[in-house]
Design an enzyme around this catalytic site. Structure first.
Site, PDB file in Angstrom:
ATOM      1  N   HIS A 182       0.846  -1.104   0.071  1.00 19.33           N
ATOM      2  CA  HIS A 182      -0.233   0.041   0.134  1.00 19.33           C
ATOM      3  C   HIS A 182       1.031   1.169   0.012  1.00 19.33           C
ATOM      4  O   HIS A 182       1.919   1.161   0.373  1.00 19.33           O
ATOM      5  CB  HIS A 182      -0.717   0.050   1.162  1.00 19.33           C
ATOM      6  CG  HIS A 182      -1.936  -0.870   1.294  1.00 19.33           C
ATOM      7  ND1 HIS A 182      -2.360  -1.899   2.145  1.00 19.33           N
ATOM      8  CD2 HIS A 182      -3.234  -1.118   0.330  1.00 19.33           C
ATOM      9  CE1 HIS A 182      -3.145  -2.578   1.924  1.00 19.33           C
ATOM     10  NE2 HIS A 182      -3.882  -2.278   0.704  1.00 19.33           N
ATOM     11  N   CYS A 276      -2.061   1.563   9.440  1.00 17.40           N
ATOM     12  CA  CYS A 276      -2.635   0.151   8.805  1.00 17.40           C
ATOM     13  C   CYS A 276      -3.505  -0.172   9.843  1.00 17.40           C
ATOM     14  O   CYS A 276      -4.707  -0.624   9.453  1.00 17.40           O
ATOM     15  CB  CYS A 276      -1.736  -0.929   8.523  1.00 17.40           C
ATOM     16  SG  CYS A 276      -0.645  -0.740   7.178  1.00 17.40           S
TER      17      CYS A 276
END
Length: 284
Positions: A182, A276
């Site tokens: 990501h 996250c």
């Protein structure tokens, strides 16, 4: 699917660094590396995650947030979702709108339904963009600017849909090496002036463009691997970071940030850290 707002104050997020007031977490009760879906997991696939340690570290993270005055919402963990601790990926808040993600990897599909059920139960509005994959770890907001990573998890079509949905925002697409999973694993905004970056993962022209917007604090390859960019800003220049990322922490302090060190060493084995593991829904 779109639900109508009953109280817009329930959802508000204009940046990655405003004072964090409400956040969604999920305890890693069923956390395990069932299937390798990122480079970090490759290293730890043969050494199973110590769940009890992961849970205790996550509880310390939660208590640190509560001690800072943050309201913590906890989604119910499910044995069917071993990656559910990474709540950032299943949704993202932009302005007064919470979007529920479209998860790309089959092992994570279904997590978004748990979030949607919670939102429905609490009468909080949300939007589902489309059937094109987009995950919150690729979405980074700073005022009217939204940076979205193009990866194996977030498609160009989903970014186009997001721009159509949010004409008042300026969307910046950032392709990056997908082995880093990501965008927030290689780029993260700390304030209106500063950002962390692992430049090796991003095209040099894009890095130059970002350097015209922010003072870029570079993260080494070794500290990128231990999630050095994946810090969590909670407002007033306070940043949660891992103790083992000593160079990142030194640079943050040198730039005037209060670094709150929390051990997250077991949880990062699955490829994510503080950002996250947190989905802000209210920042001031």
């Amino acid at each position: 699917m779109v639900k109508i707002f009953k109280d817009q104050s329930q959802i508000q997020c204009q940046s990655e660094y405003g004072e964090l007031q409400k956040v969604i977490l999920c305890e890693p009760q069923y956390m395990e590396i069932k299937e390798v879906i990122n480079d970090v997991q490759k290293k730890y696939i043969n050494s199973s995650i110590d769940r009890s340690l992961a849970i205790s570290q996550h509880q310390l993270f939660e208590q640190t947030l509560r001690n800072a005055g943050v309201e913590v919402i906890k989604l119910p963990p499910s044995k069917d979702h071993p990656e559910q601790v990474f709540t950032r990926d299943i949704g993202f808040t932009l302005g007064n709108c919470l979007f529920i993600s479209e998860m790309a990897n089959p092992i994570r599909q279904g997590e978004e339904k748990v979030l949607a059920e919670w939102m429905n139960e609490h009468d909080i509005s949300y939007k589902k963009l489309s059937t094109h994959s987009i995950e919150g770890g690729d979405v980074i907001v700073d005022g009217h600017r939204v940076f979205v990573g193009i990866s194996h998890r977030t498609s160009k079509k989903a970014i186009q849909d997001l721009q159509e949905e949010l004409p008042e925002f300026e969307i910046f697409s950032i392709p990056f090496n997908p082995k880093y999973l990501h965008l927030d694993c290689v780029f993260n905004i700390l304030s209106s002036k500063d950002a962390l970056i692992f430049p090796d993962a991003i095209d040099p022209e894009i890095v130059d463009n970002l350097s015209s917007m922010y003072n870029l604090i570079e993260v080494s390859e070794s500290e990128q691997f231990s999630m050095g960019t994946n810090v969590l800003s909670i407002g007033n220049n306070r940043v949660l970071s891992l103790p083992l990322n000593s160079d990142v922490n030194h640079q943050l302090r040198k730039h005037g940030y209060q670094v709150i060190e929390v051990d997250f060493s077991e949880i990062i084995k699955s490829g994510g850290s503080f950002r996250c593991c947190s989905m802000p829904i209210v920042r001031q």
